[in-house]
Design a protein around this motif. Structure first.
Motif, PDB file in Angstrom:
ATOM      1  N   LYS A 137     -14.070   6.741 -26.386  1.00  0.00           N
ATOM      2  CA  LYS A 137     -15.675   6.119 -26.251  1.00  0.00           C
ATOM      3  C   LYS A 137     -15.551   5.784 -24.472  1.00  0.00           C
ATOM      4  O   LYS A 137     -14.549   5.226 -24.136  1.00  0.00           O
ATOM      5  CB  LYS A 137     -15.762   4.738 -26.874  1.00  0.00           C
ATOM      6  N   VAL A 138     -16.484   5.935 -23.965  1.00  0.00           N
ATOM      7  CA  VAL A 138     -16.712   5.508 -22.615  1.00  0.00           C
ATOM      8  C   VAL A 138     -17.778   4.274 -22.240  1.00  0.00           C
ATOM      9  O   VAL A 138     -18.984   4.574 -22.834  1.00  0.00           O
ATOM     10  CB  VAL A 138     -16.793   6.700 -21.544  1.00  0.00           C
ATOM     11  N   VAL A 139     -17.330   3.441 -21.572  1.00  0.00           N
ATOM     12  CA  VAL A 139     -18.176   2.372 -21.247  1.00  0.00           C
ATOM     13  C   VAL A 139     -18.657   2.597 -19.734  1.00  0.00           C
ATOM     14  O   VAL A 139     -17.561   2.391 -18.793  1.00  0.00           O
ATOM     15  CB  VAL A 139     -17.896   0.927 -21.387  1.00  0.00           C
ATOM     16  N   LEU A 140     -19.644   3.200 -19.418  1.00  0.00           N
ATOM     17  CA  LEU A 140     -20.077   3.706 -17.948  1.00  0.00           C
ATOM     18  C   LEU A 140     -21.000   2.684 -17.557  1.00  0.00           C
ATOM     19  O   LEU A 140     -22.122   2.405 -18.004  1.00  0.00           O
ATOM     20  CB  LEU A 140     -20.679   4.987 -17.782  1.00  0.00           C
ATOM     21  N   TYR A 141     -20.448   1.734 -16.455  1.00  0.00           N
ATOM     22  CA  TYR A 141     -21.510   0.857 -15.822  1.00  0.00           C
ATOM     23  C   TYR A 141     -21.772   0.872 -14.545  1.00  0.00           C
ATOM     24  O   TYR A 141     -20.748   1.241 -13.699  1.00  0.00           O
ATOM     25  CB  TYR A 141     -20.970  -0.642 -16.237  1.00  0.00           C
ATOM     26  N   PHE A 142     -22.948   1.059 -14.013  1.00  0.00           N
ATOM     27  CA  PHE A 142     -23.204   0.986 -12.559  1.00  0.00           C
ATOM     28  C   PHE A 142     -23.695  -0.305 -12.110  1.00  0.00           C
ATOM     29  O   PHE A 142     -24.399  -1.054 -12.603  1.00  0.00           O
ATOM     30  CB  PHE A 142     -24.498   2.031 -12.427  1.00  0.00           C
ATOM     31  N   TYR A 143     -23.180  -0.685 -10.921  1.00  0.00           N
ATOM     32  CA  TYR A 143     -23.601  -1.855 -10.324  1.00  0.00           C
ATOM     33  C   TYR A 143     -23.785  -1.583  -8.839  1.00  0.00           C
ATOM     34  O   TYR A 143     -23.186  -0.761  -8.086  1.00  0.00           O
ATOM     35  CB  TYR A 143     -22.352  -2.863 -10.433  1.00  0.00           C
ATOM     36  N   PRO A 144     -24.451  -2.708  -8.300  1.00  0.00           N
ATOM     37  CA  PRO A 144     -24.898  -2.378  -6.852  1.00  0.00           C
ATOM     38  C   PRO A 144     -23.965  -2.484  -5.691  1.00  0.00           C
ATOM     39  O   PRO A 144     -23.840  -1.442  -4.969  1.00  0.00           O
ATOM     40  CB  PRO A 144     -25.999  -3.658  -6.638  1.00  0.00           C
ATOM     41  N   LYS A 145     -22.849  -3.282  -5.782  1.00  0.00           N
ATOM     42  CA  LYS A 145     -22.272  -3.604  -4.391  1.00  0.00           C
ATOM     43  C   LYS A 145     -20.776  -4.319  -5.007  1.00  0.00           C
ATOM     44  O   LYS A 145     -20.817  -5.484  -5.766  1.00  0.00           O
ATOM     45  CB  LYS A 145     -22.959  -4.139  -3.437  1.00  0.00           C
ATOM     46  N   ASP A 146     -19.762  -3.715  -4.384  1.00  0.00           N
ATOM     47  CA  ASP A 146     -18.463  -4.694  -4.505  1.00  0.00           C
ATOM     48  C   ASP A 146     -18.510  -6.059  -4.077  1.00  0.00           C
ATOM     49  O   ASP A 146     -19.391  -5.930  -2.928  1.00  0.00           O
ATOM     50  CB  ASP A 146     -17.480  -3.827  -3.743  1.00  0.00           C
ATOM     51  N   ASP A 147     -18.043  -6.961  -4.566  1.00  0.00           N
ATOM     52  CA  ASP A 147     -17.829  -8.096  -3.882  1.00  0.00           C
ATOM     53  C   ASP A 147     -18.950  -9.033  -3.728  1.00  0.00           C
ATOM     54  O   ASP A 147     -19.140  -9.972  -2.799  1.00  0.00           O
ATOM     55  CB  ASP A 147     -16.979  -7.926  -2.491  1.00  0.00           C
ATOM     56  N   THR A 148     -19.921  -8.559  -4.493  1.00  0.00           N
ATOM     57  CA  THR A 148     -21.245  -9.570  -4.650  1.00  0.00           C
ATOM     58  C   THR A 148     -21.026 -10.482  -5.600  1.00  0.00           C
ATOM     59  O   THR A 148     -20.278 -10.096  -6.607  1.00  0.00           O
ATOM     60  CB  THR A 148     -22.524  -8.842  -4.599  1.00  0.00           C
ATOM     61  N   SER A 149     -21.668 -11.609  -5.828  1.00  0.00           N
ATOM     62  CA  SER A 149     -21.456 -12.374  -7.028  1.00  0.00           C
ATOM     63  C   SER A 149     -21.675 -11.793  -8.355  1.00  0.00           C
ATOM     64  O   SER A 149     -20.696 -11.800  -9.124  1.00  0.00           O
ATOM     65  CB  SER A 149     -22.278 -13.632  -6.794  1.00  0.00           C
ATOM     66  N   GLY A 150     -22.903 -11.479  -8.610  1.00  0.00           N
ATOM     67  CA  GLY A 150     -23.131 -10.642  -9.937  1.00  0.00           C
ATOM     68  C   GLY A 150     -21.973  -9.703 -10.312  1.00  0.00           C
ATOM     69  O   GLY A 150     -21.425  -9.263 -11.221  1.00  0.00           O
ATOM     70  N   CYS A 151     -21.862  -8.652  -9.342  1.00  0.00           N
ATOM     71  CA  CYS A 151     -20.934  -7.604  -9.470  1.00  0.00           C
ATOM     72  C   CYS A 151     -19.562  -7.870  -9.655  1.00  0.00           C
ATOM     73  O   CYS A 151     -18.896  -7.563 -10.556  1.00  0.00           O
ATOM     74  CB  CYS A 151     -21.066  -6.547  -8.403  1.00  0.00           C
ATOM     75  N   THR A 152     -19.159  -8.929  -8.909  1.00  0.00           N
ATOM     76  CA  THR A 152     -17.847  -9.669  -9.114  1.00  0.00           C
ATOM     77  C   THR A 152     -17.494 -10.113 -10.537  1.00  0.00           C
ATOM     78  O   THR A 152     -16.633  -9.873 -11.264  1.00  0.00           O
ATOM     79  CB  THR A 152     -17.440 -10.716  -7.965  1.00  0.00           C
ATOM     80  N   LYS A 153     -18.661 -10.835 -11.105  1.00  0.00           N
ATOM     81  CA  LYS A 153     -18.513 -11.686 -12.534  1.00  0.00           C
ATOM     82  C   LYS A 153     -18.548 -10.583 -13.419  1.00  0.00           C
ATOM     83  O   LYS A 153     -17.291 -10.488 -14.319  1.00  0.00           O
ATOM     84  CB  LYS A 153     -19.724 -12.496 -12.634  1.00  0.00           C
ATOM     85  N   GLN A 154     -19.112  -9.536 -13.158  1.00  0.00           N
ATOM     86  CA  GLN A 154     -19.322  -8.587 -14.207  1.00  0.00           C
ATOM     87  C   GLN A 154     -17.892  -7.593 -14.363  1.00  0.00           C
ATOM     88  O   GLN A 154     -17.450  -7.253 -15.127  1.00  0.00           O
ATOM     89  CB  GLN A 154     -20.275  -7.413 -13.856  1.00  0.00           C
ATOM     90  N   ALA A 155     -17.290  -7.353 -13.237  1.00  0.00           N
ATOM     91  CA  ALA A 155     -16.084  -6.526 -13.176  1.00  0.00           C
ATOM     92  C   ALA A 155     -14.969  -7.316 -13.806  1.00  0.00           C
ATOM     93  O   ALA A 155     -14.159  -7.027 -14.250  1.00  0.00           O
ATOM     94  CB  ALA A 155     -15.918  -6.088 -11.697  1.00  0.00           C
ATOM     95  N   ILE A 156     -14.858  -8.520 -13.438  1.00  0.00           N
ATOM     96  CA  ILE A 156     -14.019  -9.797 -14.039  1.00  0.00           C
ATOM     97  C   ILE A 156     -13.961  -9.667 -15.420  1.00  0.00           C
ATOM     98  O   ILE A 156     -13.197  -9.752 -15.985  1.00  0.00           O
ATOM     99  CB  ILE A 156     -13.995 -11.095 -13.224  1.00  0.00           C
ATOM    100  N   GLY A 157     -15.316  -9.771 -15.830  1.00  0.00           N
ATOM    101  CA  GLY A 157     -15.488 -10.031 -17.246  1.00  0.00           C
ATOM    102  C   GLY A 157     -15.012  -8.654 -17.867  1.00  0.00           C
ATOM    103  O   GLY A 157     -14.288  -8.725 -19.199  1.00  0.00           O
ATOM    104  N   PHE A 158     -15.504  -7.326 -17.351  1.00  0.00           N
ATOM    105  CA  PHE A 158     -14.833  -6.296 -18.321  1.00  0.00           C
ATOM    106  C   PHE A 158     -13.373  -6.037 -18.177  1.00  0.00           C
ATOM    107  O   PHE A 158     -12.853  -5.908 -19.085  1.00  0.00           O
ATOM    108  CB  PHE A 158     -15.432  -4.955 -17.707  1.00  0.00           C
ATOM    109  N   SER A 159     -12.666  -6.598 -16.959  1.00  0.00           N
ATOM    110  CA  SER A 159     -11.124  -6.678 -16.883  1.00  0.00           C
ATOM    111  C   SER A 159     -10.475  -7.549 -17.857  1.00  0.00           C
ATOM    112  O   SER A 159      -9.686  -7.414 -18.357  1.00  0.00           O
ATOM    113  CB  SER A 159     -10.950  -7.329 -15.619  1.00  0.00           C
TER     114      SER A 159
END
Length: 156
Positions: free
Chosen positions: A33-55
């Protein structure tokens, strides 16, 4: 601009460079199964929270047989810095030409402070082991999103 993928149809295949070097192709992940997520930009607050959440939930996704791929237009060099700074465990892919973003229909006109510009609409796609798109989340709000995706992966 091509048609965006439809639920229960084959997800568009792609090959993109990944953090740390090498490439990832969707077709190489057959059977997972693949979770493919698209996000606007590295190191912005929402994108960082999302990446940390998945991690933070990576072991749960692994246990459910899922691979997580994060995609933005940032360069591999930026992805590597982003990964190292936040100890990210997910695979980060670079779509600098926005080809994959366009194929998945996430490259959109956005507006901020009255100015319009093109950018990535935060979106997540769940693809089954046969490469079929099973669920999508558009205009994602970060709080609670990772848990919702995990529930969907477990239910698949």
């Amino acid at each position: 601009m091509t048609d965006t993928p439809q639920i229960d149809s084959k997800a568009p295949d792609f090959t993109l460079p990944r953090d740390g070097g090498g490439d990832v192709s969707l077709s190489d992940l057959s059977g997972k199964k693949v979770v493919l997520y698209f996000y606007p930009k590295d190191d912005t607050s929402g994108c960082t929270k999302q990446a940390i959440g998945f991690s933070d939930h990576l072991a749960d996704f692994d246990a459910a047989g899922a691979v997580i791929l994060g995609v933005s237009k940032d360069s591999i060099k930026k992805h590597d810095k982003f990964r190292d700074k936040h100890d990210l465990k997910v695979i980060l892919l670079s779509d600098e030409e926005s080809d994959v973003c366009e194929r998945y229909g996430v490259w959109k006109e956005k507006s901020m402070y009255g100015k319009t510009y093109m950018g990535i609409e935060r979106s997540t796609f769940l693809i089954d082991g046969d490469g079929v798109l099973r669920q999508e989340w558009r205009k994602v709000k970060v709080p609670g999103h990772v848990e919702g995706v995990l529930d969907a992966v477990k239910a698949l």
